[in-house]
Design a protein around this motif. Structure first.
Motif, PDB file in Angstrom:
ATOM      1  N   THR A 144       0.832  -1.205   0.000  1.00  0.00           N
ATOM      2  CA  THR A 144       0.000   0.000   0.000  1.00  0.00           C
ATOM      3  C   THR A 144       0.870   1.260   0.000  1.00  0.00           C
ATOM      4  O   THR A 144       0.508   2.273  -0.599  1.00  0.00           O
ATOM      5  CB  THR A 144      -0.951   0.010   1.209  1.00  0.00           C
ATOM      6  N   TRP A 186      -2.015   3.455  -1.934  1.00  0.00           N
ATOM      7  CA  TRP A 186      -3.403   3.066  -1.653  1.00  0.00           C
ATOM      8  C   TRP A 186      -3.647   3.113  -0.152  1.00  0.00           C
ATOM      9  O   TRP A 186      -2.905   2.501   0.616  1.00  0.00           O
ATOM     10  CB  TRP A 186      -3.669   1.642  -2.128  1.00  0.00           C
ATOM     11  N   THR A 211      -8.447  -0.841   1.044  1.00  0.00           N
ATOM     12  CA  THR A 211      -7.893  -1.907   0.216  1.00  0.00           C
ATOM     13  C   THR A 211      -8.233  -3.260   0.823  1.00  0.00           C
ATOM     14  O   THR A 211      -7.918  -3.512   1.988  1.00  0.00           O
ATOM     15  CB  THR A 211      -6.362  -1.757   0.097  1.00  0.00           C
ATOM     16  N   GLY A 229     -14.443  -1.017  -9.338  1.00  0.00           N
ATOM     17  CA  GLY A 229     -13.845   0.094  -8.623  1.00  0.00           C
ATOM     18  C   GLY A 229     -13.091  -0.284  -7.367  1.00  0.00           C
ATOM     19  O   GLY A 229     -12.387   0.559  -6.797  1.00  0.00           O
ATOM     20  N   ARG A 230     -13.200  -1.533  -6.902  1.00  0.00           N
ATOM     21  CA  ARG A 230     -12.500  -1.946  -5.687  1.00  0.00           C
ATOM     22  C   ARG A 230     -11.021  -2.200  -5.959  1.00  0.00           C
ATOM     23  O   ARG A 230     -10.623  -2.620  -7.043  1.00  0.00           O
ATOM     24  CB  ARG A 230     -13.123  -3.228  -5.112  1.00  0.00           C
ATOM     25  N   ARG A 231     -10.215  -1.943  -4.930  1.00  0.00           N
ATOM     26  CA  ARG A 231      -8.786  -2.240  -4.987  1.00  0.00           C
ATOM     27  C   ARG A 231      -8.499  -3.463  -4.122  1.00  0.00           C
ATOM     28  O   ARG A 231      -8.908  -3.517  -2.959  1.00  0.00           O
ATOM     29  CB  ARG A 231      -7.983  -1.052  -4.477  1.00  0.00           C
ATOM     30  N   SER A 279      -9.698  -5.181 -15.702  1.00  0.00           N
ATOM     31  CA  SER A 279      -9.042  -4.824 -14.437  1.00  0.00           C
ATOM     32  C   SER A 279      -7.552  -4.623 -14.644  1.00  0.00           C
ATOM     33  O   SER A 279      -6.907  -5.321 -15.420  1.00  0.00           O
ATOM     34  CB  SER A 279      -9.270  -5.924 -13.394  1.00  0.00           C
ATOM     35  N   ARG A 280      -6.984  -3.660 -13.908  1.00  0.00           N
ATOM     36  CA  ARG A 280      -5.574  -3.321 -14.040  1.00  0.00           C
ATOM     37  C   ARG A 280      -4.784  -4.037 -12.948  1.00  0.00           C
ATOM     38  O   ARG A 280      -5.168  -4.038 -11.781  1.00  0.00           O
ATOM     39  CB  ARG A 280      -5.380  -1.810 -13.967  1.00  0.00           C
ATOM     40  N   GLU A 340       2.167  -1.900 -15.250  1.00  0.00           N
ATOM     41  CA  GLU A 340       0.732  -2.134 -15.160  1.00  0.00           C
ATOM     42  C   GLU A 340       0.211  -2.698 -16.476  1.00  0.00           C
ATOM     43  O   GLU A 340       0.623  -2.293 -17.562  1.00  0.00           O
ATOM     44  CB  GLU A 340       0.029  -0.820 -14.833  1.00  0.00           C
ATOM     45  N   GLU A 393      -6.859  -3.419  -9.558  1.00  0.00           N
ATOM     46  CA  GLU A 393      -7.897  -2.385  -9.571  1.00  0.00           C
ATOM     47  C   GLU A 393      -9.037  -2.930 -10.427  1.00  0.00           C
ATOM     48  O   GLU A 393      -8.902  -3.044 -11.644  1.00  0.00           O
ATOM     49  CB  GLU A 393      -7.351  -1.076 -10.133  1.00  0.00           C
ATOM     50  N   CYS A 394     -10.141  -3.291  -9.779  1.00  0.00           N
ATOM     51  CA  CYS A 394     -11.216  -4.031 -10.443  1.00  0.00           C
ATOM     52  C   CYS A 394     -11.986  -3.148 -11.431  1.00  0.00           C
ATOM     53  O   CYS A 394     -12.433  -2.049 -11.084  1.00  0.00           O
ATOM     54  CB  CYS A 394     -12.187  -4.588  -9.410  1.00  0.00           C
ATOM     55  N   ARG A 395     -12.144  -3.668 -12.644  1.00  0.00           N
ATOM     56  CA  ARG A 395     -12.957  -3.022 -13.668  1.00  0.00           C
ATOM     57  C   ARG A 395     -13.801  -4.113 -14.336  1.00  0.00           C
ATOM     58  O   ARG A 395     -13.276  -5.055 -14.921  1.00  0.00           O
ATOM     59  CB  ARG A 395     -12.079  -2.337 -14.728  1.00  0.00           C
TER      60      ARG A 395
END
Length: 420
Positions: A117, A122, A127, A147-149, A175-176, A193, A215-217
Motif C-alpha cells: 500500500t 493506496w 484496500t 472500482g474496488r482495490r 481490471s488493471r 501495469e 484495480e477491479c474493472r
C-alpha cells in the motif's frame, strides 16, 4: 503477604522478518534470535539469519499446520523462537501458534501489505486483502466489485497468471494489475501495469515472493453481482430448482447471517442460499445437503464460480445425512419438509439462539409448517412476487407461485402448552 511472582515468560517467541533480512530487524528482534536455543521457520527465512544466531535450526515440514503441535511438544522447555514473514498475526503462522501454544510473545515486522500500500499509494483501510496461500483462486471471485482495490497474497510465481485468468473468466478482464516482488528487500521490483485481458503477453512468471495488486474493472457485458443477498438468477447454473431472487433475499434476511456462523442448507437444489450466506462475510461457513448427485455437482460449480469454494456439499438424504454434521447456527430447509423427522432433527440440532427458516410452495408442506408454528412459535408469512410481462400489445402481471415461509429463533422459554 508474599510478593506476587512475575508471570513466566511465554513458551514461544515469534519474530517477524522481511525480505530485507537481518539488517531490517530492530535490536529487540535480533537479541531474541541470538538467544534462541531452537530457531523454527521456513528455509527461506532461516537462510536470512547470520552465523551469530547459533540455535538449532529446524525447518517447517509440509503440510505445516498439522505439524505445529508436535514440533512445539518436541522442543518444550527450550528457548524457542519462530521466524515468520512480516507480521505473524496477519495471515501468518501466529494464528496456529496461538491456538496450540497459548501465550506468545510476538515481535512483528511490516507486512507485505503495508509495503504494497505504501508503494502504490493506496489507503490501507480502503484496500481489501485476499490470500490465495493454501487456498483456491476461486475465492477471489467474491471480492470482485467494480472500482474496488485488491491485494492478493500469492501462493507462488504462477499466482499472477492464475489471477488474470480468473478475472477474465469472471468478466473483469479490463481490471488493471501489477505484481510487487520481494517487498522491502534489495531485490524489490514492481511490474508494469497491464490489464488482465493482456496479462498473458505482459505478465511472465516472476519471483515466487510476490503480491498482486488489482484495480477491479467490470466488462460492460458482464453480469453485475452485488454485495447483498439476492443475486440475479442468471448468476446460477440450475435445472429449475432455484430459490428465486426476491424470495432468496427475504430468506437470507430471515436467516440473518453473522460473521463466523455455520448454516445447514437442507435440499440445496442449486446451492443459492448457502452460496449467498457465505458471500455475506469471508468467515461465514455453510454445509448444503442434496440427495441428487447431479445437483450436488452443480452446487459445487456454482460455489466455485461465485467465490465460495469452501462450501461443503454433502450428497445424501436428510435427516439421515445430518447425523455427523457440526452444530449449526442456522438451518434453512428448502426441500423435503414432509420427510419423517426432518424438521424435528433440524430443531434438535440448533443451540439456544439458533434460527430455523423453511420455505414451501405445496399444501402438504405448508401443513407441516403450520403445525411447527403452533408448537414452536416464530413467524409464518406468505411471500408473493409478480412480474410484468407482455399481454398482447400491453403489459400485465404474471404471478409466481406464492411461498410460505416459517422463521423461528430457538429460545429456552417454551410456549404455553408446547412440548419444546
Amino acid at each position: 503477604m508474599a510478593p506476587a511472582r512475575p508471570a513466566p515468560p511465554p513458551a514461544v517467541t515469534v519474530v517477524g522478518i522481511g525480505a530485507d533480512g537481518w539488517q531490517g530487524l530492530p535490536e529487540g528482534s535480533r537479541a531474541e534470535l541470538r538467544a534462541a536455543e531452537v530457531l523454527l521457520g521456513g528455509p527461506r527465512q532461516l537462510d536470512l539469519l547470520p552465523p551469530e544466531c547459533g540455535g538449532e535450526r529446524v525447518g517447517w515440514p509440509s503440510p505445516l499446520r498439522p505439524a505445529v503441535a508436535g514440533l512445539l511438544a518436541a522442543h518444550a522447555g527450550r528457548r524457542l523462537v519462530v521466524l515468520a514473514s512480516g507480521d505473524p498475526m496477519f495471515y501468518g503462522i501466529g494464528r496456529a501458534l496461538a491456538e496450540e501454544a497459548g501465550a506468545l510473545r510476538v515481535l512483528p515486522h511490516p507486512s507485505s501489505v503495508s509495503h504494497a500500500t505504501a508503494r502504490l499509494g493506496w489507503p490501507r483501510e480502503d484496500t481489501e486483502v485476499v490470500t490465495l496461500v493454501g487456498r483456491p483462486a476461486a475465492r477471489l471471485a467474491a471480492a470482485l466489485h467494480d472500482g474496488r482495490r485488491l491485494l492478493v497474497l500469492s501462493a507462488g510465481a504462477g499466482t499472477p497468471a492464475e489471477v488474470a485468468a480468473l478475472l477474465r473468466d469472471r468478466g473483469f478482464g479490463p481490471s488493471r494489475m501489477r505484481v510487487l516482488e520481494q517487498l522491502g528487500g534489495h531485490r524489490e521490483r514492481v511490474s508494469a501495469e497491464a490489464t488482465a485481458d493482456d496479462w498473458a503477453e505482459a505478465g511472465p512468471s516472476g519471483d515466487p515472493l510476490n503480491i498482486v495488486a488489482v484495480e477491479c474493472r467490470r466488462a460492460p457485458s458482464a453480469l453485475r453481482l452485488g454485495a447483498v443477498p439476492g443475486l440475479p438468477d442468471e448468476a446460477y447454473e440450475h435445472d429449475g430448482q432455484l430459490t428465486k431472487r426476491h424470495v432468496r433475499a427475504a430468506t437470507l434476511g430471515a436467516l440473518a447471517p453473522a460473521p463466523g456462523e455455520l448454516l445447514w442448507d437442507i435440499g440445496g437444489g442449486s446451492g443459492s442460499i448457502a452460496v449467498e450466506w457465505m458471500r455475506t462475510h469471508p468467515s461465514c461457513r455453510a454445509i448444503t445437503v442434496e440427495r441428487d448427485p447431479v445437483r450436488a455437482e452443480r452446487i459445487t460449480r456454482n460455489a466455485d464460480r461465485l467465490g465460495v469454494p469452501a462450501l461443503r456439499v454433502v450428497t445424501g438424504a436428510a435427516p439421515a445425512a445430518l447425523t455427523e454434521l457440526p452444530t449449526p447456527d442456522a438451518v434453512f430447509v428448502g426441500g423435503g419438509l414432509t420427510a419423517p423427522g426432518l424438521l424435528d432433527a433440524c430443531w434438535a440440532a440448533l443451540g439456544i439462539g439458533g434460527r430455523l427458516v423453511a420455505n414451501t410452495v405445496t399444501l402438504e408442506s405448508e401443513a407441516v409448517l403450520a403445525t411447527a408454528h403452533r408448537r414452536y412459535g416464530g413467524e409464518l408469512v406468505r411471500l408473493a412476487v409478480a412480474h410484468a410481462v407482455p399481454v398482447g400489445g400491453f403489459t400485465g402481471w404474471r404471478q409466481a407461485m406464492p411461498v410460505t415461509q416459517w422463521a423461528v429463533q430457538k429460545t429456552d422459554i417454551p410456549l404455553a402448552g408446547a412440548d419444546r
